[in-house]
Design a protein around this motif. Structure first.
Motif, PDB file in Angstrom:
ATOM      1  N   PRO A  16       0.876  -1.410   0.083  1.00 53.12           N
ATOM      2  CA  PRO A  16      -0.045  -0.044   0.081  1.00 53.12           C
ATOM      3  C   PRO A  16       0.856   1.296  -0.063  1.00 53.12           C
ATOM      4  CG  PRO A  16      -0.668  -1.662   1.588  1.00 53.12           C
ATOM      5  CD  PRO A  16       0.664  -2.114   1.224  1.00 53.12           C
ATOM      6  N   GLY A  17       0.481   2.219  -0.872  1.00 52.76           N
ATOM      7  CA  GLY A  17       1.281   3.382  -1.057  1.00 52.76           C
ATOM      8  C   GLY A  17       2.461   3.289  -2.018  1.00 52.76           C
ATOM      9  N   CYS A  18       2.626   2.259  -2.505  1.00 51.45           N
ATOM     10  CA  CYS A  18       3.821   2.225  -3.517  1.00 51.45           C
ATOM     11  C   CYS A  18       3.542   3.035  -4.626  1.00 51.45           C
ATOM     12  CB  CYS A  18       4.097   0.582  -4.117  1.00 51.45           C
ATOM     13  SG  CYS A  18       5.163   0.190  -5.309  1.00 51.45           S
ATOM     14  N   GLY A  19       4.977   3.585  -5.245  1.00 49.41           N
ATOM     15  CA  GLY A  19       4.630   4.679  -6.180  1.00 49.41           C
ATOM     16  C   GLY A  19       4.167   3.715  -7.738  1.00 49.41           C
ATOM     17  N   ASN A  20       4.505   2.724  -7.546  1.00 50.57           N
ATOM     18  CA  ASN A  20       3.948   1.592  -8.771  1.00 50.57           C
ATOM     19  C   ASN A  20       2.517   1.770  -9.331  1.00 50.57           C
ATOM     20  OD1 ASN A  20       6.614   0.522  -9.491  1.00 50.57           O
ATOM     21  ND2 ASN A  20       6.169  -1.154  -8.272  1.00 50.57           N
ATOM     22  N   PHE A  21       1.685   2.277  -8.327  1.00 52.41           N
ATOM     23  CA  PHE A  21       0.299   2.250  -8.489  1.00 52.41           C
ATOM     24  C   PHE A  21      -0.015   3.491  -9.372  1.00 52.41           C
ATOM     25  CE2 PHE A  21       0.045   0.065  -4.575  1.00 52.41           C
ATOM     26  CZ  PHE A  21      -0.818  -1.221  -4.749  1.00 52.41           C
ATOM     27  N   GLY A  22       0.665   4.799  -8.969  1.00 55.82           N
ATOM     28  CA  GLY A  22       0.453   5.909  -9.785  1.00 55.82           C
ATOM     29  C   GLY A  22       1.015   5.791 -11.253  1.00 55.82           C
ATOM     30  N   ILE A  23       2.160   5.171 -11.473  1.00 57.05           N
ATOM     31  CA  ILE A  23       2.665   4.845 -12.796  1.00 57.05           C
ATOM     32  C   ILE A  23       1.868   3.836 -13.480  1.00 57.05           C
ATOM     33  CG2 ILE A  23       4.667   3.588 -13.915  1.00 57.05           C
ATOM     34  CD1 ILE A  23       6.593   4.381 -11.441  1.00 57.05           C
ATOM     35  N   ASN A  80       7.925  -6.803 -35.945  1.00 56.60           N
ATOM     36  CA  ASN A  80       6.449  -6.194 -36.160  1.00 56.60           C
ATOM     37  C   ASN A  80       6.419  -4.741 -35.702  1.00 56.60           C
ATOM     38  OD1 ASN A  80       3.812  -5.832 -36.593  1.00 56.60           O
ATOM     39  ND2 ASN A  80       2.994  -7.329 -35.193  1.00 56.60           N
ATOM     40  N   PRO A  81       6.869  -3.741 -36.688  1.00 63.47           N
ATOM     41  CA  PRO A  81       6.796  -2.298 -36.333  1.00 63.47           C
ATOM     42  C   PRO A  81       5.422  -1.823 -36.326  1.00 63.47           C
ATOM     43  CG  PRO A  81       8.415  -2.748 -38.300  1.00 63.47           C
ATOM     44  CD  PRO A  81       7.433  -4.228 -37.948  1.00 63.47           C
ATOM     45  N   GLU A  82       4.430  -2.398 -36.478  1.00 64.31           N
ATOM     46  CA  GLU A  82       3.266  -2.080 -36.317  1.00 64.31           C
ATOM     47  C   GLU A  82       2.586  -2.010 -34.755  1.00 64.31           C
ATOM     48  OE1 GLU A  82       0.637  -4.088 -38.861  1.00 64.31           O
ATOM     49  OE2 GLU A  82       1.249  -2.966 -40.678  1.00 64.31           O
ATOM     50  N   LEU A  83       3.418  -2.829 -33.818  1.00 64.68           N
ATOM     51  CA  LEU A  83       3.143  -2.829 -32.683  1.00 64.68           C
ATOM     52  C   LEU A  83       3.825  -1.681 -31.937  1.00 64.68           C
ATOM     53  CD1 LEU A  83       3.855  -6.420 -31.522  1.00 64.68           C
ATOM     54  CD2 LEU A  83       1.794  -5.211 -31.136  1.00 64.68           C
ATOM     55  N   THR A  84       2.988  -0.926 -31.019  1.00 63.35           N
ATOM     56  CA  THR A  84       3.695  -0.093 -30.037  1.00 63.35           C
ATOM     57  C   THR A  84       4.204  -0.849 -28.752  1.00 63.35           C
ATOM     58  OG1 THR A  84       1.981   1.562 -30.422  1.00 63.35           O
ATOM     59  CG2 THR A  84       3.055   1.634 -28.345  1.00 63.35           C
ATOM     60  N   VAL A  85       5.494  -0.717 -28.754  1.00 60.15           N
ATOM     61  CA  VAL A  85       6.332  -1.665 -27.921  1.00 60.15           C
ATOM     62  C   VAL A  85       6.859  -0.697 -26.694  1.00 60.15           C
ATOM     63  CG1 VAL A  85       8.583  -2.887 -27.562  1.00 60.15           C
ATOM     64  CG2 VAL A  85       7.055  -3.136 -29.733  1.00 60.15           C
ATOM     65  N   ILE A  86       6.460  -1.046 -25.357  1.00 60.40           N
ATOM     66  CA  ILE A  86       7.120  -0.508 -24.236  1.00 60.40           C
ATOM     67  C   ILE A  86       7.852  -1.367 -23.228  1.00 60.40           C
ATOM     68  CG2 ILE A  86       6.259   0.659 -21.968  1.00 60.40           C
ATOM     69  CD1 ILE A  86       3.779   1.514 -23.766  1.00 60.40           C
ATOM     70  N   ALA A  87       9.034  -0.971 -23.211  1.00 59.64           N
ATOM     71  CA  ALA A  87       9.951  -1.896 -22.136  1.00 59.64           C
ATOM     72  C   ALA A  87      10.107  -1.020 -20.909  1.00 59.64           C
ATOM     73  CB  ALA A  87      11.330  -1.862 -22.774  1.00 59.64           C
ATOM     74  N   GLU A  88       9.304  -1.852 -19.871  1.00 57.87           N
ATOM     75  CA  GLU A  88       9.510  -1.208 -18.578  1.00 57.87           C
ATOM     76  C   GLU A  88       9.868  -2.149 -17.492  1.00 57.87           C
ATOM     77  OE1 GLU A  88       6.566  -3.534 -16.406  1.00 57.87           O
ATOM     78  OE2 GLU A  88       7.298  -1.354 -15.616  1.00 57.87           O
ATOM     79  N   SER A  89      10.700  -1.571 -16.596  1.00 52.13           N
ATOM     80  CA  SER A  89      11.244  -2.357 -15.294  1.00 52.13           C
ATOM     81  C   SER A  89      11.687  -1.416 -14.429  1.00 52.13           C
ATOM     82  CB  SER A  89      12.445  -3.341 -15.906  1.00 52.13           C
ATOM     83  OG  SER A  89      11.695  -4.552 -16.204  1.00 52.13           O
ATOM     84  N   GLY A  90      12.375  -1.986 -13.227  1.00 48.90           N
ATOM     85  CA  GLY A  90      12.821  -0.691 -12.179  1.00 48.90           C
ATOM     86  C   GLY A  90      14.155  -0.394 -12.656  1.00 48.90           C
ATOM     87  N   ASP A  91      14.665   0.381 -11.740  1.00 44.70           N
ATOM     88  CA  ASP A  91      15.959   0.813 -11.691  1.00 44.70           C
ATOM     89  C   ASP A  91      16.998   0.043 -11.674  1.00 44.70           C
ATOM     90  OD1 ASP A  91      14.703   1.594  -9.238  1.00 44.70           O
ATOM     91  OD2 ASP A  91      16.854   1.708  -8.522  1.00 44.70           O
ATOM     92  N   GLY A  92      17.229  -1.096 -10.889  1.00 45.48           N
ATOM     93  CA  GLY A  92      17.866  -2.169 -10.998  1.00 45.48           C
ATOM     94  C   GLY A  92      18.142  -2.744 -12.281  1.00 45.48           C
ATOM     95  N   LEU A 115      10.435   2.864 -19.922  1.00 44.78           N
ATOM     96  CA  LEU A 115       9.697   3.348 -18.722  1.00 44.78           C
ATOM     97  C   LEU A 115      10.609   2.675 -17.624  1.00 44.78           C
ATOM     98  CD1 LEU A 115       5.866   3.184 -19.417  1.00 44.78           C
ATOM     99  CD2 LEU A 115       7.386   4.896 -19.859  1.00 44.78           C
ATOM    100  N   ALA A 116      11.340   3.364 -16.874  1.00 43.00           N
ATOM    101  CA  ALA A 116      12.044   2.984 -15.829  1.00 43.00           C
ATOM    102  C   ALA A 116      11.504   3.660 -14.344  1.00 43.00           C
ATOM    103  CB  ALA A 116      13.586   3.382 -15.878  1.00 43.00           C
ATOM    104  N   HIS A 117      11.096   2.579 -13.581  1.00 48.63           N
ATOM    105  CA  HIS A 117      10.446   2.759 -12.378  1.00 48.63           C
ATOM    106  C   HIS A 117      11.558   2.955 -11.392  1.00 48.63           C
ATOM    107  CE1 HIS A 117       6.344   0.901 -13.284  1.00 48.63           C
ATOM    108  NE2 HIS A 117       6.912   0.909 -14.267  1.00 48.63           N
ATOM    109  N   ASP A 118      12.036   4.394 -11.162  1.00 42.87           N
ATOM    110  CA  ASP A 118      13.170   4.578 -10.339  1.00 42.87           C
ATOM    111  C   ASP A 118      13.109   5.005  -8.917  1.00 42.87           C
ATOM    112  OD1 ASP A 118      15.864   5.270  -9.747  1.00 42.87           O
ATOM    113  OD2 ASP A 118      15.968   6.901 -11.174  1.00 42.87           O
ATOM    114  N   LEU A 195      10.774   8.803 -11.067  1.00 39.90           N
ATOM    115  CA  LEU A 195      10.937   8.751  -9.658  1.00 39.90           C
ATOM    116  C   LEU A 195       9.811   8.149  -8.851  1.00 39.90           C
ATOM    117  CD1 LEU A 195      12.377  12.330  -9.564  1.00 39.90           C
ATOM    118  CD2 LEU A 195      13.577  10.195  -9.718  1.00 39.90           C
ATOM    119  N   GLN A 196      10.182   7.495  -8.097  1.00 38.79           N
ATOM    120  CA  GLN A 196       9.049   6.637  -7.387  1.00 38.79           C
ATOM    121  C   GLN A 196       9.254   6.307  -5.839  1.00 38.79           C
ATOM    122  OE1 GLN A 196       9.151   2.479  -8.697  1.00 38.79           O
ATOM    123  NE2 GLN A 196       7.766   1.943  -7.316  1.00 38.79           N
TER     124      GLN A 196
END
Length: 283
Positions: A16-23, A80-92, A115-118, A195-196
């Motif tokens: 509860p309260g983790c910044g990941n929720f906002g992201i 497949n360039p027609e896909l919108t690709v998003i790489a997301e993980s934490g800072d580590g 998207l880097a959850h830092d 920043l999270q």
């Protein structure tokens, strides 16, 4: 019309309260603002609490090895360039285990969003110092404080001439959603360092701390000015700038592959004769 509800609602394993929720909420709003349906989106992540984000979205998902989200994301985009690709993980995961892949992605300029959850700490493994932890940051694993210098991903990306570099904050979800939408719409590799607060393992960089230190860039800030962007990217301490820090137009990596002019590889017929000729070249 696409809505936030189309991306689903799932029970999470976050504190509860983790910044990941906002992201997560900001990401959903950005996808809707971009008019993207779930089947048009691929999210790729590695390992960590942040890397669980794709588990909580109704979209195409690949959850792989620690630090290896970017090679998979790049491969998927080239296929497949027609896909919108998003790489997301934490800072580590993104800057530590995946550090070399991060640098390579910035050099190539494939059309994808990072998207880097830092949160400046390893949250999944109970609080070790990460690459973005402040030097001297005390943890159970580093009782005398982290010895290594702090990694500044935004400054590195700007210095390397990455085509889109931004910093957001999970505590400003509307502002963050706008940044993510701009990153998705950018033609090239777009980094959003987010920043999270980690309410369980980082007692230094709290919501209060970020509220006291962060500010949004002025409307007349020009992100095309590289020298100014470097100075802005290096500003991290008493004042931390949020917004699009640098962007430019640059040719895409995938534009160099003539085969993609015939459409996505995923939609092309396999040429067994072409494969035979290639294999023959190695005999």
């Amino acid at each position: 019309m696409i809505s936030v509800e189309d991306y689903g609602k799932y029970e999470t394993a976050w504190c509860p309260g983790c910044g990941n929720f906002g992201i997560l909420n900001s990401l959903k709003k950005a996808l809707v603002a971009c008019g993207l349906a779930p089947h048009q989106v691929l999210l790729v992540s590695g390992i960590g609490q942040a890397a669980k984000t794709p588990h909580y979205l109704k979209a195409n998902v690949f959850n792989g090895l620690h630090g290896r989200s970017l090679p998979v994301a790049i491969g998927a985009k080239l296929a497949n360039p027609e896909l919108t690709v998003i790489a997301e993980s934490g800072d580590g995961c993104m800057y530590g285990e995946g550090g070399n892949h991060f640098l390579a992605a910035l050099r190539r300029n494939v059309d994808l969003t990072i998207l880097a959850h830092d949160n400046r700490v390893y949250g999944l493994t109970k609080g070790q110092a990460s690459p973005t932890s402040e030097k001297g940051f005390v943890t159970k694993a580093q009782p005398h404080g982290a010895f290594a210098a702090t990694f500044n991903p935004v400054a590195v990306a700007v210095t390397m001439g990455a085509s889109f570099v931004a910093r957001g904050y999970a505590g400003l979800p509307e502002h963050l959603a706008g940044l993510i939408a701009q990153a998705i719409n950018h033609r090239g590799t777009a980094l959003v360092d987010i920043l999270q607060p980690c309410v369980s393992f980082n007692k230094v960089n709290t919501y209060t701390w970020y509220k006291e230190h962060c500010y949004t860039l002025a409307e007349d800030y020009d992100p095309r000015n590289h020298a100014q962007a470097i100075a802005t990217a290096l500003e991290f301490g008493e004042r931390i700038p949020l917004g699009v820090i640098y962007k430019k137009e640059e040719a895409l990596f995938e534009d160099q592959f003539p085969v993609l002019q015939n459409g996505p590889l995923a939609g092309q017929e396999v040429s067994r004769e072409g494969l035979r000729q290639i294999m023959q070249g190695y005999l």
